[in-house]
Design a protein around this motif. Sequence first.
Motif, PDB file in Angstrom:
ATOM      1  N   VAL A  60       0.870  -1.176   0.000  1.00 44.65           N
ATOM      2  CA  VAL A  60       0.000   0.000   0.000  1.00 44.65           C
ATOM      3  C   VAL A  60       0.907   1.226   0.000  1.00 44.65           C
ATOM      4  N   GLY A  75      -5.291   5.045   2.109  1.00 43.37           N
ATOM      5  CA  GLY A  75      -4.293   3.983   2.200  1.00 43.37           C
ATOM      6  C   GLY A  75      -4.329   3.259   3.531  1.00 43.37           C
ATOM      7  N   ALA A  95      -5.356  -0.645   4.320  1.00 39.06           N
ATOM      8  CA  ALA A  95      -4.435  -1.555   5.010  1.00 39.06           C
ATOM      9  C   ALA A  95      -5.095  -2.193   6.228  1.00 39.06           C
ATOM     10  N   VAL A 100       2.794  -1.070   4.313  1.00 39.50           N
ATOM     11  CA  VAL A 100       2.444   0.309   3.992  1.00 39.50           C
ATOM     12  C   VAL A 100       3.723   1.117   3.802  1.00 39.50           C
TER      13      VAL A 100
END
Length: 408
Positions: free
Chosen positions: A16, A23, A27, A41
Amino acid sequence: MDKRVTKTLKAPRVAVIGAGPAGLALALLAAQRLPHAQVCVFDARAADQDVSADARTLALSLGSVQLLRRLQAWPDGMAQPITTVHVSQAAPTGTLWPGSMPEVSLSARDERVEMLGAVLSYGALVAPLQRRWEAACAAEPTRLSSRFGTRVSGLKDLGHLIEVDAGIVEPFDLAVVAEGGVFADQARKSLTHDYGQTAWVGHVTLDGGAADLAIERFTRNGPLALLPLPPIDPAGAVAQARRAALVWCVPSSEDPVEPLTADQRVALINTLLPDVAGRVVDISPLKRFALGLNAETTLVQGRAVRIGNAAQTLHPVAGQGLNLGLRDAFALVDALRDAPSIPSALRRIEWARAPDRWAMIATTDFLARSFTWRWPGLGLVRGSALALLDAAGPAKSLLVRQMMFGRR
């Protein structure tokens, strides 16, 4: 079955890119609903950078609030609910029906919901989302991870995998690009149009008006919006007066706002607003942004998926940019959970999101372009449309539902 394919289906590695609201929400949802997925991430900002004081204003629909509540990341005390939206047109205007007004009122009570949406600061939303994500990573460090302070410089699609270049090249089964940005700073996408308009944004202090009222005022130069701010600011201080976020759209070539002093801006705004808004008594320094449409014709490019502003940057007239991004995120996780393979999930998300995306892109594009038209009688037509919508109960309810939940 091939071992590599088995891994892709049962334990996908998902990157991500971007730790903003869309975002981080994606996640967290992937961590919950895809129990075997490995999620990482990436974000250029440092993990210890305090985002809680970021005062940028976010307007979220009821559907987005409900989605974030499912993640247990909605800060109720830091958000200001919107229960009424008043949409109207400034003079010169009128309607085709004597006695009718060029305005429409949208009410949560009429729709039998708690709110139409809510307003809060960027920091008030992103800080709890990040804390939730960091806690999830600490609980499952072998499955969930972060690369804060790491800028992604490129993606390379290999067909069966996608490589993420963030100093060290790492293979993933899927990359989700959730980095947004503003129109002027973005690389041009497949579909782009510069509206030749500037948005001036800041805060105003009001005397009068309801605390849960949002205003959308159509003027000859463009829309002017007031979004009610929470009584508690990001720093925790309690406001002594009613405040609202201001979004004031004007032509860039003949900008009437730039040369004005703060007092002159207050005076001009008060001539444009309806009485129901109250009276502006103070205004913060304003920042300006160029406005345009910048959208990809497809969300999916190989094994990369773009969501939110990475997929489409819209005119703020409908305030739907982040809401689209959150719906993108939740639909993508649902597709990954239910589809038999990554490619089939990507085909599903492309098909499933198209009606909502293109309806919102078309609507905001039409409204934004209409403010550049100088056709005789256009004000009368727009005012009549508002009056007709206010009188048409089912059509008004349909519009409100679409703004709250998107096109389903």
